[in-house]
Design an enzyme around this catalytic site. Structure first.
Site, PDB file in Angstrom:
ATOM      1  N   GLY A  87       0.772  -1.242   0.000  1.00  0.00           N
ATOM      2  CA  GLY A  87       0.000   0.000   0.000  1.00  0.00           C
ATOM      3  C   GLY A  87       0.801   1.289   0.000  1.00  0.00           C
TER       4      GLY A  87
ATOM      5  N   ASP B 181       0.987   3.486   4.400  1.00  0.00           N
ATOM      6  CA  ASP B 181      -0.055   4.150   3.618  1.00  0.00           C
ATOM      7  C   ASP B 181      -1.111   4.731   4.563  1.00  0.00           C
ATOM      8  OD1 ASP B 181      -0.879   1.606   4.398  1.00  0.00           O
ATOM      9  OD2 ASP B 181      -1.723   1.052   2.463  1.00  0.00           O
TER      10      ASP B 181
ATOM     11  N   ASP C 145      -4.808   2.444  10.740  1.00  0.00           N
ATOM     12  CA  ASP C 145      -6.231   2.223  10.994  1.00  0.00           C
ATOM     13  C   ASP C 145      -6.349   1.707  12.439  1.00  0.00           C
ATOM     14  OD1 ASP C 145      -8.958   1.618  10.501  1.00  0.00           O
ATOM     15  OD2 ASP C 145      -8.501  -0.240   9.489  1.00  0.00           O
TER      16      ASP C 145
ATOM     17  N   LYS D 282      -6.650   7.129  10.594  1.00  0.00           N
ATOM     18  CA  LYS D 282      -8.058   7.143  11.006  1.00  0.00           C
ATOM     19  C   LYS D 282      -8.038   7.322  12.531  1.00  0.00           C
ATOM     20  CE  LYS D 282      -9.627   4.003   7.322  1.00  0.00           C
ATOM     21  NZ  LYS D 282     -10.107   2.626   7.021  1.00  0.00           N
TER      22      LYS D 282
HETATM   23  P1  IMP Z   1      -4.029  -1.416  10.670  1.00  0.00           P
HETATM   24  O1  IMP Z   1      -3.090  -2.554  10.939  1.00  0.00           O
HETATM   25  O2  IMP Z   1      -5.437  -1.746  11.050  1.00  0.00           O
HETATM   26  O3  IMP Z   1      -3.580  -0.081  11.204  1.00  0.00           O
HETATM   27  O4  IMP Z   1      -4.171  -1.280   9.115  1.00  0.00           O
HETATM   28  C1  IMP Z   1      -3.165  -0.957   8.352  1.00  0.00           C
HETATM   29  C2  IMP Z   1      -3.288  -1.520   6.960  1.00  0.00           C
HETATM   30  O5  IMP Z   1      -4.632  -1.895   6.588  1.00  0.00           O
HETATM   31  C3  IMP Z   1      -2.896  -0.430   6.025  1.00  0.00           C
HETATM   32  O6  IMP Z   1      -1.520  -0.436   5.804  1.00  0.00           O
HETATM   33  C4  IMP Z   1      -3.697  -0.754   4.781  1.00  0.00           C
HETATM   34  O7  IMP Z   1      -2.962  -1.647   3.975  1.00  0.00           O
HETATM   35  C5  IMP Z   1      -4.941  -1.443   5.285  1.00  0.00           C
HETATM   36  N1  IMP Z   1      -6.066  -0.483   5.357  1.00  0.00           N
HETATM   37  C6  IMP Z   1      -6.550   0.150   6.442  1.00  0.00           C
HETATM   38  N2  IMP Z   1      -7.566   0.960   6.141  1.00  0.00           N
HETATM   39  C7  IMP Z   1      -7.731   0.857   4.804  1.00  0.00           C
HETATM   40  C8  IMP Z   1      -8.640   1.507   3.860  1.00  0.00           C
HETATM   41  O8  IMP Z   1      -9.497   2.328   4.191  1.00  0.00           O
HETATM   42  N3  IMP Z   1      -8.482   1.136   2.550  1.00  0.00           N
HETATM   43  C9  IMP Z   1      -7.546   0.239   2.140  1.00  0.00           C
HETATM   44  N4  IMP Z   1      -6.677  -0.363   2.976  1.00  0.00           N
HETATM   45  C10 IMP Z   1      -6.772  -0.053   4.300  1.00  0.00           C
HETATM   46 MG    MG Z   2      -0.588  -1.305   4.189  1.00  0.00          MG
END
Ligand code: IMP
Ligand code: MG
Length: 184
Positions: A53, A109, A112, A140
């Site tokens: 990403g 990228d 979340d 986010k």
């Molecule tokens: P986390 O581990 O939940 O913080 O998510 C991180 C990863 O989830 C990011 O590096 C993205 O690859 C994917 N991700 C999180 N939110 C989105 C979104 O809204 N669209 C696409 N990919 C997302």
């Molecule tokens: Mg990612």
């Protein structure tokens, strides 16, 4: 630039035009250039791009970096479709530079839930990294409740699913220049 796009079974509407993304990266790079201005080529920080990403953001950021830096990448994944699975998979590439004692700037990228960044921190600590900095194109803030410090955040967005500028839906949409949001 289209107002609406469709990827497989989902439709998305325009959310952040490319010009706004580029301006946010300009500001972030300027801050980073100021913060790392004393770095020399004897001990350059390592920019670690999380694949897939962050690849477009990392390239745009790298173009704007004015201090000596080493670039590398690692694949971390946790998303299936439009939701996080909560489990982070890391693939350590054979040619990864030795990170022991180094300053590492992780390039994400989007942050979340933060599961990925927490997994990355544990991984890098295990490798003996001196200091980890986090830079992310998007955050986010309503979802992120971990305590890993996010040093460089280009843009904050509400808890919506987005695609484009490297971000995907089922591996599609990474090549779109603007960012689109799921249209429910
Ligand atoms: P986390 O581990 O939940 O913080 O998510 C991180 C990863 O989830 C990011 O590096 C993205 O690859 C994917 N991700 C999180 N939110 C989105 C979104 O809204 N669209 C696409 N990919 C997302
Ligand atoms: Mg990612």
């Amino acid at each position: 630039m289209e107002n609406k796009i469709t990827l497989q079974d989902k439709s998305f509407k325009l959310f952040i035009p490319n010009s706004e993304i580029e301006e946010a990266i300009d500001r972030l790079a300027a801050k980073m250039n100021a913060d790392f201005s004393s770095v020399t080529d004897q001990n350059p920080p390592i920019m670690l791009c999380t694949l897939n990403g962050a690849v477009i953001f990392a390239a745009e950021l790298l173009k704007r970096i004015e201090f000596p830096v080493v670039f590398t990448a690692m694949k971390l994944s946790s998303y299936a479709g439009t939701h996080s699975t909560g489990k982070v998979k890391a693939e350590i590439p054979a040619g990864l530079p030795d990170l022991k004692g180094r300053q590492v700037i992780v390039v994400e990228d989007i942050v979340d839930t933060g599961n990925t960044i927490v997994a990355m921190k544990e991984l890098l600590e295990g490798m003996g990294v001196d200091k980890m900095y986090v830079s992310t194109l998007l955050l986010k803030p309503d979802v992120y409740h971990k305590d890993v410090k996010l040093d460089y955040v280009a843009m904050s967005i509400p808890n919506r699913f987005i695609v484009g500028f490297g971000l995907d839906y089922n591996e599609l949409g990474r090549n779109i220049k603007d960012i689109y949001v799921l249209d429910q």
